[in-house]
Design a protein around this motif. Structure first.
Motif, PDB file in Angstrom:
ATOM      1  N   LEU A 113       0.826  -1.215   0.000  1.00 25.81           N
ATOM      2  CA  LEU A 113       0.000   0.000   0.000  1.00 25.81           C
ATOM      3  C   LEU A 113       0.862   1.267   0.000  1.00 25.81           C
ATOM      4  CD1 LEU A 113      -2.947  -0.890   2.412  1.00 25.81           C
ATOM      5  CD2 LEU A 113      -3.044  -0.549  -0.062  1.00 25.81           C
ATOM      6  N   ASN A 114       2.095   1.135   0.456  1.00 20.78           N
ATOM      7  CA  ASN A 114       2.999   2.287   0.412  1.00 20.78           C
ATOM      8  C   ASN A 114       3.675   2.441  -0.941  1.00 20.78           C
ATOM      9  OD1 ASN A 114       2.447   2.807   3.075  1.00 20.78           O
ATOM     10  ND2 ASN A 114       4.150   1.575   3.824  1.00 20.78           N
ATOM     11  N   MET A 115       3.437   1.482  -1.831  1.00 20.41           N
ATOM     12  CA  MET A 115       4.130   1.505  -3.115  1.00 20.41           C
ATOM     13  C   MET A 115       3.189   1.822  -4.264  1.00 20.41           C
ATOM     14  SD  MET A 115       6.661  -1.665  -2.394  1.00 20.41           S
ATOM     15  CE  MET A 115       7.257  -1.807  -0.700  1.00 20.41           C
ATOM     16  N   VAL A 116       2.005   2.271  -3.915  1.00 21.41           N
ATOM     17  CA  VAL A 116       1.047   2.649  -4.955  1.00 21.41           C
ATOM     18  C   VAL A 116       0.279   3.870  -4.445  1.00 21.41           C
ATOM     19  CG1 VAL A 116      -0.668   0.985  -4.084  1.00 21.41           C
ATOM     20  CG2 VAL A 116      -0.833   1.782  -6.415  1.00 21.41           C
ATOM     21  N   THR A 117       0.037   4.825  -5.348  1.00 24.33           N
ATOM     22  CA  THR A 117      -0.690   6.022  -4.909  1.00 24.33           C
ATOM     23  C   THR A 117      -2.198   5.817  -5.035  1.00 24.33           C
ATOM     24  OG1 THR A 117      -0.746   7.049  -7.082  1.00 24.33           O
ATOM     25  CG2 THR A 117       1.208   7.497  -5.724  1.00 24.33           C
ATOM     26  N   VAL A 118      -2.925   6.621  -4.292  1.00 24.03           N
ATOM     27  CA  VAL A 118      -4.389   6.590  -4.367  1.00 24.03           C
ATOM     28  C   VAL A 118      -4.838   6.896  -5.794  1.00 24.03           C
ATOM     29  CG1 VAL A 118      -6.500   7.704  -3.541  1.00 24.03           C
ATOM     30  CG2 VAL A 118      -4.631   7.235  -1.935  1.00 24.03           C
ATOM     31  N   ALA A 119      -4.187   7.875  -6.410  1.00 25.11           N
ATOM     32  CA  ALA A 119      -4.548   8.263  -7.778  1.00 25.11           C
ATOM     33  C   ALA A 119      -4.386   7.078  -8.736  1.00 25.11           C
ATOM     34  CB  ALA A 119      -3.673   9.438  -8.237  1.00 25.11           C
ATOM     35  N   LEU A 121      -4.517   3.863  -7.998  1.00 25.29           N
ATOM     36  CA  LEU A 121      -5.570   2.881  -7.728  1.00 25.29           C
ATOM     37  C   LEU A 121      -6.880   3.321  -8.368  1.00 25.29           C
ATOM     38  CD1 LEU A 121      -4.880   2.053  -3.962  1.00 25.29           C
ATOM     39  CD2 LEU A 121      -4.529   0.517  -5.898  1.00 25.29           C
ATOM     40  N   GLU A 122      -7.168   4.610  -8.264  1.00 26.79           N
ATOM     41  CA  GLU A 122      -8.423   5.116  -8.805  1.00 26.79           C
ATOM     42  C   GLU A 122      -8.462   5.033 -10.330  1.00 26.79           C
ATOM     43  OE1 GLU A 122      -9.730   8.254  -5.270  1.00 26.79           O
ATOM     44  OE2 GLU A 122      -8.542   8.971  -6.967  1.00 26.79           O
TER      45      GLU A 122
ATOM     46  N   THR B  64       5.543   4.504   5.733  1.00 20.18           N
ATOM     47  CA  THR B  64       4.569   5.175   4.860  1.00 20.18           C
ATOM     48  C   THR B  64       5.184   6.334   4.084  1.00 20.18           C
ATOM     49  OG1 THR B  64       3.003   4.705   6.616  1.00 20.18           O
ATOM     50  CG2 THR B  64       2.202   6.049   4.808  1.00 20.18           C
ATOM     51  N   MET B  67       9.879   5.476   2.494  1.00 21.53           N
ATOM     52  CA  MET B  67      10.244   4.367   1.626  1.00 21.53           C
ATOM     53  C   MET B  67      11.599   4.606   0.968  1.00 21.53           C
ATOM     54  SD  MET B  67       8.724   1.555   1.294  1.00 21.53           S
ATOM     55  CE  MET B  67       7.257   0.776   1.942  1.00 21.53           C
ATOM     56  N   ARG B 138      -2.336  14.682  -4.884  1.00 20.29           N
ATOM     57  CA  ARG B 138      -2.937  13.493  -5.507  1.00 20.29           C
ATOM     58  C   ARG B 138      -2.025  12.274  -5.452  1.00 20.29           C
ATOM     59  NH1 ARG B 138      -7.122  12.914  -4.242  1.00 20.29           N
ATOM     60  NH2 ARG B 138      -7.684  11.401  -5.820  1.00 20.29           N
ATOM     61  N   ASP B 139      -0.788  12.500  -5.101  1.00 21.63           N
ATOM     62  CA  ASP B 139       0.136  11.376  -5.088  1.00 21.63           C
ATOM     63  C   ASP B 139       0.307  10.771  -3.699  1.00 21.63           C
ATOM     64  OD1 ASP B 139       0.552  11.122  -7.738  1.00 21.63           O
ATOM     65  OD2 ASP B 139       2.266  12.468  -7.811  1.00 21.63           O
ATOM     66  N   ILE B 140      -0.759  10.782  -2.945  1.00 18.69           N
ATOM     67  CA  ILE B 140      -0.717  10.174  -1.618  1.00 18.69           C
ATOM     68  C   ILE B 140      -0.466   8.681  -1.778  1.00 18.69           C
ATOM     69  CG2 ILE B 140      -1.937  10.050   0.597  1.00 18.69           C
ATOM     70  CD1 ILE B 140      -4.301  11.450  -0.996  1.00 18.69           C
ATOM     71  N   PRO B 141       0.506   8.130  -1.071  1.00 16.38           N
ATOM     72  CA  PRO B 141       0.593   6.667  -1.051  1.00 16.38           C
ATOM     73  C   PRO B 141      -0.698   6.115  -0.434  1.00 16.38           C
ATOM     74  CG  PRO B 141       2.526   7.677   0.011  1.00 16.38           C
ATOM     75  CD  PRO B 141       1.536   8.766  -0.229  1.00 16.38           C
ATOM     76  N   ALA B 142      -1.199   5.032  -0.990  1.00 15.07           N
ATOM     77  CA  ALA B 142      -2.448   4.455  -0.478  1.00 15.07           C
ATOM     78  C   ALA B 142      -2.333   4.167   1.019  1.00 15.07           C
ATOM     79  CB  ALA B 142      -2.791   3.190  -1.255  1.00 15.07           C
ATOM     80  N   GLY B 143      -1.137   3.737   1.433  1.00 17.08           N
ATOM     81  CA  GLY B 143      -0.920   3.423   2.846  1.00 17.08           C
ATOM     82  C   GLY B 143      -1.099   4.629   3.742  1.00 17.08           C
ATOM     83  N   PHE B 144      -0.940   5.796   3.174  1.00 18.10           N
ATOM     84  CA  PHE B 144      -1.134   6.992   3.985  1.00 18.10           C
ATOM     85  C   PHE B 144      -2.619   7.271   4.180  1.00 18.10           C
ATOM     86  CE2 PHE B 144      -0.943  11.250   5.473  1.00 18.10           C
ATOM     87  CZ  PHE B 144       0.180  11.223   6.266  1.00 18.10           C
ATOM     88  N   LEU B 145      -3.382   7.124   3.091  1.00 13.74           N
ATOM     89  CA  LEU B 145      -4.834   7.330   3.206  1.00 13.74           C
ATOM     90  C   LEU B 145      -5.465   6.311   4.154  1.00 13.74           C
ATOM     91  CD1 LEU B 145      -7.342   8.892   2.094  1.00 13.74           C
ATOM     92  CD2 LEU B 145      -7.579   7.042   0.433  1.00 13.74           C
TER      93      LEU B 145
END
Lengths: 349, 349
Positions: A113-119, A121-122, B64, B67, B138-145
């Protein structure tokens, strides 16, 4: 439609070297049906002779949208395992595992999850489609958005090089490989392995109602464990050619579920070709075609059903197979998780 | 500013019953400093006599946004553990654990992700602020969200009832309690326990430069392990009253870091009050005030530094403490994870 075992295509341009490892599996949310048989089960029975194969009962993943009925998922783990064994998956050749019983898969997900951004994934087209399909919109469970990280964990934990998926799942494989590359860059070492999508050439098996997809939720399936009476009833309802009103009219093969199923399952290809020609010419009634299909399906499914019923009598045996497979798989996943954590500086003792 | 150990407030309106359990901890990204001492460490030394206390070295969580420097996190696990022991945290009374060595925390996170929506995570004010602070956009790591789900896992794994946090972290505690309630509803059983935020009455300790927060990244700290010379240098640079240009001028106490630190650390309260009055009246130079502060800090930090240096000689002993604490903590977390998984139908063998 040809036999799928000789007709899969490797997609996503990475050439894995050495012996191939397959990860495949199912969300245990209901009994498997003919669509699964054509699309994946039949292939797995072949693959297990050529490759190291891990088959995952994705119970944790199934919870993502079944939190209101967790019991359904639990129950279907055994049902799907019965389907596997009934069609000929050999637990001595394939490793059948239960996802939730391998905590390392959740651990890897956590780090990925730390190696992929929310953007990112969306933007995943598969996630986008599934979100629309399930009507989630803004109320997507976080676990649904982050599902690609979980899938990357499942695949990479077993260092799978081949992942049998439908065309629509290719973006998921790409996302897995992105995470793999990102991790290896961080680790400065080739710890994780990229994978290829193994896409069957054949399309999906349509439902008995003629809809593009056979699916439990559409109520248009023939289950692998279907009784003889259920098969008869399903064939009776089968969608054929709505323009073929009188026997003497010329019939159409396109979209004609009876012929699509015969193409998939009738071992007598010559006779089938004759029958098709007759149907197109006119003078061959649907009832004859359906009679042939029913005979083919009854013959094919009878031994599967018998084996399934036999196996179902000894639940302890099934649980033993699942336990042994899961333990075997866990050793592999734990090894990968150790390597991943060590590379991230998370080893101490 | 008063001594924090008698001055914390329980926030978030849930009354935990029975013996209280604390979960607290730090992201091991650098040595701890006076800000940590005032804000939390000093309290923990007190809490360990009254409560069952788990102190977590949140190394997975620290990754998080680290990395690119995982080695920093690894290294600082031992450094922060040294700080803990040096200030008087007693491993026989408090359980010190390393987050990454308890896979059940990742497992619980995984399941909790299905109990919170993306929209809800995005609305979390703490997450919002931190995203802005770290310039993620927009480049939040998913692990952060998804960090609130991970925090909920950490807290609920130990069935913590009290969580010492700053005012700004209260939304995180609320989110944890939402997940706890959601899970208990699904389980139809009170398996997880709601928690209360334990908010210190005192504000944050400012940095030596007068900025509101003492923080490694701002370079305005005095570390707990600071040498005598480092303390001297820091006090010399200390921000006091920019309007206090000549000794005879009246001085101001507000925002005057020398007096804020004296309030926090000088045990001679009467003398301090006299000094303040003199300073406000005029005729007391900053150099006298700083001399007093330096004496106070040197006296307070000398035994901490000595103990720290002594402990640092035997890394094996530190690792032993961390290993034992982590094992003890893991038993508790594994028990909770088992209960959670059983309630979700994920028990088979």
């Amino acid at each position: 439609m040809s036999l799928p075992e000789q007709s899969t295509t490797e997609a996503v341009a990475v050439a894995p070297k050495g012996p191939q490892i397959i990860l495949t599996g199912d969300r245990p949310t209901g009994p498997l049906h003919l669509g699964h048989y054509v699309g994946s089960l039949r292939n797995r029975v072949e693959y297990q002779h050529q490759f190291k194969q891990f088959i995952m009962l994705a119970d944790s993943q199934a919870l993502t949208d079944n939190m209101d009925d967790t019991n359904k998922v639990h129950r279907n783990v055994v049902e799907v395992a019965l389907d596997y064994l009934a069609v000929g998956i050999d637990p001595a050749k394939s490793t059948i595992l239960i996802q939730s019983q391998i905590p390392e898969l959740a651990e890897l997900t956590f780090y990925y999850l730390n190696m992929v951004t929310v953007a990112r994934l969306e933007r995943n087209p598969t996630v986008k489609t599934e979100i629309a399909l399930r009507g989630f919109e803004r109320d997507i469970p976080a676990g649904f958005l982050t599902y690609p990280a979980s899938q990357a964990a499942d695949i990479s934990a077993f260092k799978a090089t081949l992942v049998p998926v439908g065309e629509d799942q290719i973006p998921m494989i790409e996302q897995t490989n992105e995470i793999v590359r990102r991790f290896n860059r961080i680790a400065d070492k080739e710890i994780l392995v990229e994978c290829k999508a193994l896409v069957p050439d054949i399309g999906r098996l349509p439902g008995i109602d003629g809809k593009a997809k056979m699916s439990k939720s559409l109520g248009n399936t023939i289950n692998l464990g279907a009784s003889a009476a259920e098969i008869t009833a399903a064939v009776k309802k089968l969608y054929t050619d709505p323009l073929h009103l009188r026997v003497e009219d010329p019939g159409h093969l396109e979209g004609n579920v009876a012929f699509i199923y015969l193409d998939a399952f009738d071992p007598e290809k010559d006779q089938l070709e004759e029958m098709k020609a007759h149907y197109v010419r006119g003078g061959l009634g649907d009832s004859i075609v359906k009679k042939r299909l029913e005979a083919v399906l009854q013959e094919m499914l009878a031994p599967i059903r018998a084996r399934r019923e036999e196996l179902a009598k000894d639940k302890g045996y099934i649980m033993q197979i699942l336990k042994e497979g899961t333990m075997r798989a866990r050793e592999v996943a734990a090894q990968t998780a150790d390597e991943v954590k060590a590379a991230l500086g998370l080893s101490y003792f």
